[in-house]
Design an enzyme around this catalytic site. Structure first.
Site, PDB file in Angstrom:
ATOM      1  N   ASN A   9       0.869  -1.189   0.000  1.00 12.43           N
ATOM      2  CA  ASN A   9       0.000   0.000   0.000  1.00 12.43           C
ATOM      3  C   ASN A   9       0.899   1.230   0.000  1.00 12.43           C
ATOM      4  O   ASN A   9       1.520   1.551   1.014  1.00 12.43           O
ATOM      5  CB  ASN A   9      -0.888  -0.027   1.258  1.00 12.43           C
ATOM      6  CG  ASN A   9      -1.688   1.264   1.399  1.00 12.43           C
ATOM      7  OD1 ASN A   9      -1.849   2.016   0.440  1.00 12.43           O
ATOM      8  ND2 ASN A   9      -2.186   1.514   2.605  1.00 12.43           N
ATOM      9  N   TRP A  10       0.948   1.892  -1.130  1.00  8.05           N
ATOM     10  CA  TRP A  10       1.856   3.036  -1.269  1.00  8.05           C
ATOM     11  C   TRP A  10       1.319   4.329  -0.646  1.00  8.05           C
ATOM     12  O   TRP A  10       2.017   5.320  -0.612  1.00  8.05           O
ATOM     13  CB  TRP A  10       2.165   3.270  -2.754  1.00  8.05           C
ATOM     14  CG  TRP A  10       3.221   2.353  -3.283  1.00  8.05           C
ATOM     15  CD1 TRP A  10       3.858   1.341  -2.618  1.00  8.05           C
ATOM     16  CD2 TRP A  10       3.791   2.377  -4.594  1.00  8.05           C
ATOM     17  NE1 TRP A  10       4.777   0.736  -3.429  1.00  8.05           N
ATOM     18  CE2 TRP A  10       4.749   1.344  -4.651  1.00  8.05           C
ATOM     19  CE3 TRP A  10       3.575   3.150  -5.731  1.00  8.05           C
ATOM     20  CZ2 TRP A  10       5.510   1.092  -5.805  1.00  8.05           C
ATOM     21  CZ3 TRP A  10       4.319   2.896  -6.876  1.00  8.05           C
ATOM     22  CH2 TRP A  10       5.276   1.873  -6.907  1.00  8.05           C
ATOM     23  N   LYS A  11       0.084   4.320  -0.212  1.00 10.76           N
ATOM     24  CA  LYS A  11      -0.520   5.536   0.353  1.00 10.76           C
ATOM     25  C   LYS A  11      -0.276   6.715  -0.603  1.00 10.76           C
ATOM     26  O   LYS A  11      -0.370   6.535  -1.807  1.00 10.76           O
ATOM     27  CB  LYS A  11       0.031   5.806   1.751  1.00 10.76           C
ATOM     28  CG  LYS A  11       0.013   4.559   2.637  1.00 10.76           C
ATOM     29  CD  LYS A  11       0.262   4.844   4.069  1.00 10.76           C
ATOM     30  CE  LYS A  11       0.356   3.529   4.823  1.00 10.76           C
ATOM     31  NZ  LYS A  11      -0.029   3.598   6.193  1.00 10.76           N
ATOM     32  N   HIS A  93      -9.699   1.339   4.690  1.00  7.18           N
ATOM     33  CA  HIS A  93      -8.408   1.474   5.384  1.00  7.18           C
ATOM     34  C   HIS A  93      -8.609   2.396   6.592  1.00  7.18           C
ATOM     35  O   HIS A  93      -9.391   3.339   6.526  1.00  7.18           O
ATOM     36  CB  HIS A  93      -7.362   2.048   4.421  1.00  7.18           C
ATOM     37  CG  HIS A  93      -5.969   1.946   4.981  1.00  7.18           C
ATOM     38  ND1 HIS A  93      -5.491   2.844   5.906  1.00  7.18           N
ATOM     39  CD2 HIS A  93      -4.974   1.047   4.774  1.00  7.18           C
ATOM     40  CE1 HIS A  93      -4.251   2.501   6.230  1.00  7.18           C
ATOM     41  NE2 HIS A  93      -3.915   1.412   5.557  1.00  7.18           N
ATOM     42  N   GLU A  95      -6.933   4.731   7.716  1.00  8.73           N
ATOM     43  CA  GLU A  95      -6.701   6.161   7.437  1.00  8.73           C
ATOM     44  C   GLU A  95      -7.933   6.778   6.775  1.00  8.73           C
ATOM     45  O   GLU A  95      -8.248   7.943   6.996  1.00  8.73           O
ATOM     46  CB  GLU A  95      -5.437   6.318   6.571  1.00  8.73           C
ATOM     47  CG  GLU A  95      -4.183   6.035   7.394  1.00  8.73           C
ATOM     48  CD  GLU A  95      -3.006   5.477   6.626  1.00  8.73           C
ATOM     49  OE1 GLU A  95      -2.969   5.591   5.388  1.00  8.73           O
ATOM     50  OE2 GLU A  95      -2.112   4.897   7.284  1.00  8.73           O
ATOM     51  N   GLU A 165      -5.914  -5.144  10.172  1.00  7.48           N
ATOM     52  CA  GLU A 165      -4.826  -4.203  10.439  1.00  7.48           C
ATOM     53  C   GLU A 165      -5.074  -3.472  11.758  1.00  7.48           C
ATOM     54  O   GLU A 165      -5.806  -2.477  11.797  1.00  7.48           O
ATOM     55  CB  GLU A 165      -4.752  -3.159   9.325  1.00  7.48           C
ATOM     56  CG  GLU A 165      -4.472  -3.726   7.954  1.00  7.48           C
ATOM     57  CD  GLU A 165      -3.818  -2.694   7.060  1.00  7.48           C
ATOM     58  OE1 GLU A 165      -2.724  -2.975   6.575  1.00  7.48           O
ATOM     59  OE2 GLU A 165      -4.378  -1.604   6.870  1.00  7.48           O
ATOM     60  N   GLY A 171       2.357   1.616  10.622  1.00  6.27           N
ATOM     61  CA  GLY A 171       3.357   2.678  10.508  1.00  6.27           C
ATOM     62  C   GLY A 171       4.038   3.009  11.820  1.00  6.27           C
ATOM     63  O   GLY A 171       4.717   4.038  11.927  1.00  6.27           O
ATOM     64  N   SER A 211       3.115  -2.831  10.082  1.00  5.23           N
ATOM     65  CA  SER A 211       4.572  -2.928  10.259  1.00  5.23           C
ATOM     66  C   SER A 211       5.155  -4.274   9.828  1.00  5.23           C
ATOM     67  O   SER A 211       6.088  -4.788  10.447  1.00  5.23           O
ATOM     68  CB  SER A 211       4.952  -2.602  11.708  1.00  5.23           C
ATOM     69  OG  SER A 211       4.598  -1.271  12.005  1.00  5.23           O
TER      70      SER A 211
HETATM   71  C1  PEP Z   1      -0.864  -0.029   5.714  1.00  7.02           C
HETATM   72  O1  PEP Z   1      -0.675   1.049   5.188  1.00  7.02           O
HETATM   73  O2  PEP Z   1      -1.904  -0.636   5.478  1.00  7.02           O
HETATM   74  C2  PEP Z   1       0.170  -0.573   6.606  1.00  7.02           C
HETATM   75  C3  PEP Z   1      -0.032  -1.741   7.161  1.00  7.02           C
HETATM   76  O3  PEP Z   1       1.283   0.196   6.801  1.00  7.02           O
HETATM   77  P1  PEP Z   1       2.671  -0.261   7.492  1.00  7.02           P
HETATM   78  O4  PEP Z   1       3.077  -1.570   6.865  1.00  7.02           O
HETATM   79  O5  PEP Z   1       3.641   0.842   7.177  1.00  7.02           O
HETATM   80  O6  PEP Z   1       2.425  -0.414   8.955  1.00  7.02           O
END
Ligand code: PEP
Length: 246
Positions: A9-11, A93, A95, A165, A171, A211
């Site tokens: 997931n590049w956000k 997600h 976010e 998640e 993050g 992470s």
């Molecule tokens: C995500 O953006 O869905 C995510 C899990 O990020 P990260 O791997 O950086 O924790």
């Protein structure tokens, strides 16, 4: 046996040029077996170029709107994504839920609309640190899952990829232990069994996200109920992304 599915997931990172260079380099070094699906969820502006560049990777959007067209300034519809051959769409997600105030009802609409169009939803769920510390993770996730699958048939439900998640692990560098991740993913499978049946719950793919890095991914993927990973930070660099797929 269920497939493994690993999606970066590049956000809101990278340019079109960087996306195409990334895909070209990754694919020149990538040897995927037929039981693994790998891909990236890129920002809307890169979808078209990424889709054209990718031969082995699947390409996902990071969001969509559920109406087909209309006065929804700033939104992107599912037919628009379909017209450029996008394969998957991340919905719900944390976010999007937290920053953009998306509700469970909106996520359910997106889930239904994507399935009706033949695109695959990657449906995110997960609890905050506060909910985790209060011991209410399962209750929280169950509510998100039940609402997201409302009105979805058994046949369609099997096609959804669920991404568990925990928000406290996204993050933050704070990965859930494989045991914690396995426990929640196994509970999610039971929730799906309660809504549908054993057949659907055994077929559905469940990812863990939070992470995940090249050095912890195998412990996570070794868990019985975890079929893949949704990866943010560690999917942005070629070497690290390839490390996730080894
Ligand atoms: C995500 O953006 O869905 C995510 C899990 O990020 P990260 O791997 O950086 O924790």
């Amino acid at each position: 046996m269920r497939k493994k599915i690993i999606i970066g997931n590049w956000k809101m990172f990278k340019s079109n040029k960087e996306a195409v260079e990334f895909i070209t380099e990754v694919e020149s070094k990538l040897n995927l077996n037929s039981d693994t699906v790998a891909g990236i969820a890129v920002p809307f502006t890169m979808l078209s170029d990424a889709r054209k560049a990718a031969k082995k990777l699947v390409i996902s959007a990071q969001n969509c709107y559920f109406e087909k067209e209309g006065a929804f300034t700033g939104e992107i519809s599912i037919p628009m994504l379909k017209s450029i051959n996008v394969d998957y769409v991340v919905i719900g997600h944390s976010e999007r839920r937290d920053i953009f105030k998306e509700t469970d009802e909106m996520i359910n609409e997106k889930n239904k609309a994507l399935l009706a169009s033949g695109l695959t939803p990657i449906l995110c769920c997960g609890e905050s640190l506060e909910t985790y510390e209060a011991g209410k993770t399962i209750e929280w996730v169950k509510n998100q899952i039940v609402k997201a699958f409302k009105g979805i048939s058994e046949e369609d439900a099997k096609k959804v990829v669920i991404a568990y998640e925990p928000i406290w692990a996204i993050g933050t560098g704070k990965v859930a232990t494989p045991e914690i991740a396995q426990n929640v993913c196994s509970e999610i499978r039971s929730i799906i069994k309660d809504i549908y049946n054993d057949n659907v719950s055994q077929a559905i793919l469940i990812q863990y996200g939070g992470s995940v890095k090249p050095d912890n991914i195998s412990d996570i993927l070794n868990q019985d109920d975890i079929d893949g990973a949704l990866v943010g930070g560690a999917s942005l660099q070629v070497e690290s992304f390839l490390g996730l797929l080894k």
